[in-house]
Write a protein that holds these residues in place. Sequence first.
Motif, PDB file in Angstrom:
ATOM      1  N   LYS A  36       6.027  -5.165 -15.908  1.00 21.24           N
ATOM      2  CA  LYS A  36       5.618  -5.025 -14.509  1.00 21.24           C
ATOM      3  C   LYS A  36       5.104  -6.334 -13.950  1.00 21.24           C
ATOM      4  O   LYS A  36       4.321  -7.028 -14.595  1.00 21.24           O
ATOM      5  CB  LYS A  36       4.507  -3.961 -14.434  1.00 21.24           C
ATOM      6  N   SER A  89      -3.968  -8.501  -6.301  1.00 18.04           N
ATOM      7  CA  SER A  89      -2.729  -8.843  -5.619  1.00 18.04           C
ATOM      8  C   SER A  89      -2.003 -10.014  -6.262  1.00 18.04           C
ATOM      9  O   SER A  89      -2.630 -10.862  -6.907  1.00 18.04           O
ATOM     10  CB  SER A  89      -3.064  -9.218  -4.172  1.00 18.04           C
ATOM     11  N   ARG A  90      -0.702 -10.050  -6.054  1.00 24.44           N
ATOM     12  CA  ARG A  90       0.003 -11.308  -6.228  1.00 24.44           C
ATOM     13  C   ARG A  90      -0.513 -12.226  -5.118  1.00 24.44           C
ATOM     14  O   ARG A  90      -0.705 -11.767  -3.984  1.00 24.44           O
ATOM     15  CB  ARG A  90       1.510 -11.104  -6.056  1.00 24.44           C
ATOM     16  N   LEU A 120      -8.757 -10.288  -8.102  1.00 22.76           N
ATOM     17  CA  LEU A 120      -7.928 -10.386  -9.305  1.00 22.76           C
ATOM     18  C   LEU A 120      -6.512 -10.709  -8.873  1.00 22.76           C
ATOM     19  O   LEU A 120      -5.927  -9.999  -8.051  1.00 22.76           O
ATOM     20  CB  LEU A 120      -7.938  -9.038 -10.054  1.00 22.76           C
ATOM     21  N   GLY A 121      -5.956 -11.790  -9.393  1.00 18.17           N
ATOM     22  CA  GLY A 121      -4.575 -12.094  -9.035  1.00 18.17           C
ATOM     23  C   GLY A 121      -4.178 -13.482  -9.463  1.00 18.17           C
ATOM     24  O   GLY A 121      -5.010 -14.281  -9.905  1.00 18.17           O
ATOM     25  N   GLY A 164      -5.031 -14.188 -12.993  1.00 21.11           N
ATOM     26  CA  GLY A 164      -4.155 -13.572 -13.993  1.00 21.11           C
ATOM     27  C   GLY A 164      -3.840 -12.119 -13.676  1.00 21.11           C
ATOM     28  O   GLY A 164      -4.138 -11.622 -12.582  1.00 21.11           O
ATOM     29  N   TYR A 165      -3.251 -11.489 -14.655  1.00 23.27           N
ATOM     30  CA  TYR A 165      -2.822 -10.102 -14.501  1.00 23.27           C
ATOM     31  C   TYR A 165      -3.607  -9.268 -15.501  1.00 23.27           C
ATOM     32  O   TYR A 165      -3.659  -9.592 -16.684  1.00 23.27           O
ATOM     33  CB  TYR A 165      -1.312 -10.000 -14.799  1.00 23.27           C
ATOM     34  N   ASN A 166      -4.262  -8.226 -15.025  1.00 20.01           N
ATOM     35  CA  ASN A 166      -5.091  -7.426 -15.926  1.00 20.01           C
ATOM     36  C   ASN A 166      -5.092  -5.974 -15.449  1.00 20.01           C
ATOM     37  O   ASN A 166      -5.755  -5.625 -14.475  1.00 20.01           O
ATOM     38  CB  ASN A 166      -6.516  -8.003 -15.935  1.00 20.01           C
ATOM     39  N   LYS A 180       1.104 -11.881   1.202  1.00 18.43           N
ATOM     40  CA  LYS A 180      -0.109 -11.063   1.140  1.00 18.43           C
ATOM     41  C   LYS A 180      -1.174 -11.491   2.154  1.00 18.43           C
ATOM     42  O   LYS A 180      -2.210 -10.844   2.272  1.00 18.43           O
ATOM     43  CB  LYS A 180      -0.664 -11.066  -0.283  1.00 18.43           C
ATOM     44  N   ASP A 189       6.081   0.094 -10.723  1.00 20.06           N
ATOM     45  CA  ASP A 189       5.379   1.383 -10.548  1.00 20.06           C
ATOM     46  C   ASP A 189       6.343   2.429 -10.013  1.00 20.06           C
ATOM     47  O   ASP A 189       6.379   3.567 -10.470  1.00 20.06           O
ATOM     48  CB  ASP A 189       4.215   1.229  -9.552  1.00 20.06           C
ATOM     49  N   GLY A 191       3.351  -1.188  -0.244  1.00 21.01           N
ATOM     50  CA  GLY A 191       1.980  -1.422  -0.711  1.00 21.01           C
ATOM     51  C   GLY A 191       1.517  -0.191  -1.452  1.00 21.01           C
ATOM     52  O   GLY A 191       1.703   0.941  -0.972  1.00 21.01           O
ATOM     53  N   LEU A 192       0.968  -0.403  -2.614  1.00 23.36           N
ATOM     54  CA  LEU A 192       0.470   0.731  -3.392  1.00 23.36           C
ATOM     55  C   LEU A 192      -1.048   0.726  -3.452  1.00 23.36           C
ATOM     56  O   LEU A 192      -1.686   1.775  -3.439  1.00 23.36           O
ATOM     57  CB  LEU A 192       1.035   0.661  -4.818  1.00 23.36           C
ATOM     58  N   ASN A 193      -1.633  -0.473  -3.480  1.00 21.80           N
ATOM     59  CA  ASN A 193      -3.070  -0.528  -3.705  1.00 21.80           C
ATOM     60  C   ASN A 193      -3.886   0.164  -2.623  1.00 21.80           C
ATOM     61  O   ASN A 193      -4.935   0.727  -2.908  1.00 21.80           O
ATOM     62  CB  ASN A 193      -3.523  -1.981  -3.867  1.00 21.80           C
ATOM     63  N   GLY A 222       4.957  -3.700  -7.451  1.00 24.63           N
ATOM     64  CA  GLY A 222       5.192  -2.310  -7.084  1.00 24.63           C
ATOM     65  C   GLY A 222       6.532  -1.751  -7.540  1.00 24.63           C
ATOM     66  O   GLY A 222       6.647  -0.551  -7.806  1.00 24.63           O
ATOM     67  N   TYR A 252      -3.864   3.692  -3.694  1.00 23.53           N
ATOM     68  CA  TYR A 252      -4.780   3.873  -4.828  1.00 23.53           C
ATOM     69  C   TYR A 252      -6.231   3.865  -4.311  1.00 23.53           C
ATOM     70  O   TYR A 252      -7.044   4.698  -4.696  1.00 23.53           O
ATOM     71  CB  TYR A 252      -4.624   2.744  -5.862  1.00 23.53           C
TER      72      TYR A 252
END
Length: 522
Positions: free
Chosen positions: A51, A341-342, A370-371, A397-399, A347, A57, A423-425, A54, A428
Amino acid sequence: MWNQPAAGRSRAFGAQNLGPSATRSDTGNRYTGAMALRICFIASEVAPLAKTGGLADVSGALAKYLHAAGHDIRLFMPLYAQIDRSTLEVWPVEFLQNVPLQLGSHALRFDVHTARLPGASTMVYLIDCPQLYARGSLYTNDVDEHLRFIALTHAALLACQRMGFAPHILHCNDWHTALAPLLLRTVFAWDSLFAETRSLLTLHNLGYQGSFSSDLAADTGLGPATGQLDAGERYAGRINPLREGILHADHISTVSPTYAQEIQTAEHGWGLDGVLRQRAGHLTGLLNGVDYEDWDPRHDRHLPRHYNANQLGIKAELKQLLQQRVGLEALAQRPLIGVVSRLTLQKGFELLFDTLPQLLQERDASLVVLGSGDARYEDFFAALAQLWPQRVAFQRGYNEELSHWIEAGSDIFLMPSLYEPCGLNQMYSLRYGTVPVVRRTGGLADSVQQFDADTRSGTGVVFNDFDGGGVAWGLNTALDLYQHKALWRRLVQNGMAQDFSWRKQVGAYERLYQHLLQGPRT
Ligand code: ADP
């Protein structure tokens, strides 16, 4: 070798084939309505195996819920070196080993393995070709990037042939697999296995089109059909896989109704608005869903504590844990703004370059980001965190786990996107009681309603203008509302009551598939 003969197919019948099989006789079964469909679904990334955004996902969840609805979905993706195989039970598909694939001057060979998609009962078919997929990242800037995904597309169709799997629907996604509809009409047209197949291309992000030099046209494996590639692009020295997909798919979908409209305009069309307007009668916007098995604070496996809309005290505790984890001052009353996010132009973070330093001066708020992505955004957040170590945390980073913590522990979730296909976040965030502050574009416009303090309706804060004033208004409005505890609680609970589940959204795809099968090929 452009017209790949279906060598080994007869051997294929009765050989290892995990999952319900379809045989050549099935091609005579013209689709008549509410029966189980055979779907060949090809994607460059599928969660949880691989991944970056999105698309993964959506691919993972859609496959899972279509399978649960009784459809025979064969999901194809690359076996990237990054896929963690330690917990994955992988079986070689006996008659899909060492399969030759000639693309231009590239004599490739691939194997196909199958595995159960973690968290689902769907089988996934993994195209194993280390020469293409053992790289430092899922996507690269290597000169053969186009070849990596053209090979995936061919491999999926060849695998269908060898499995005798006659798909009702060939569902491809984004530029990586967008040559599939043209391949179906040309290289694979001779095979009656695909006689009833309808193709659907889903556009998850028009900003990435995968264009490559027309000098490499032979790499498409189109053979004599190479001449069918769009002349305008070729004149400009390019091949644009996404344009080919839009031109040749029986139908095109995108991931929100608003984005389906936006991409038909010059502003959001990335040069493809003309062809999209041309195909407007075959273009549908379907909002993505959320897999609440993964994204729900009532049972999120990444969270140490769980809560529902009446247990917001637990959310407050998670906020404190998050503040401690990322090194922020743990103040319960200070609103915490989250970003996952990326970090790319899409963005919209450049809107924060002036706005955020000023906002941090004027308001008591903190920020966790985070991104990773473009250096200018990474540098900006890193500098901000250095300036305000107690109030700004930047995790480069990605976490996966931390992304769930931020959804749960933040008060506000910020998405100032320039454009946002779905957009998913933000969806969420709604479920986690974290108020989204979003720009009115694409799927953000379709999933977040501006809160109205008089009627107490609405689920977030939505700003219109893509400028510093717009995002400042959005954040200040949210921070003001945060001070009114009763209003805030209502806003949070309105969001938590929303239902964007895939369980619901998958029906929209089923109806679209049925619609395609009942009509002629376009
Ligand atoms: P896009 O596909 O444009 O990146 P979406 O909102 O559709 O945007 O999907 C992004 C997905 O990727 C979400 O599931 C989000 O949580 C996840 N994601 C993005 N960046 C990170 C990151 N740095 N760490 C963990 N998850 C991330």
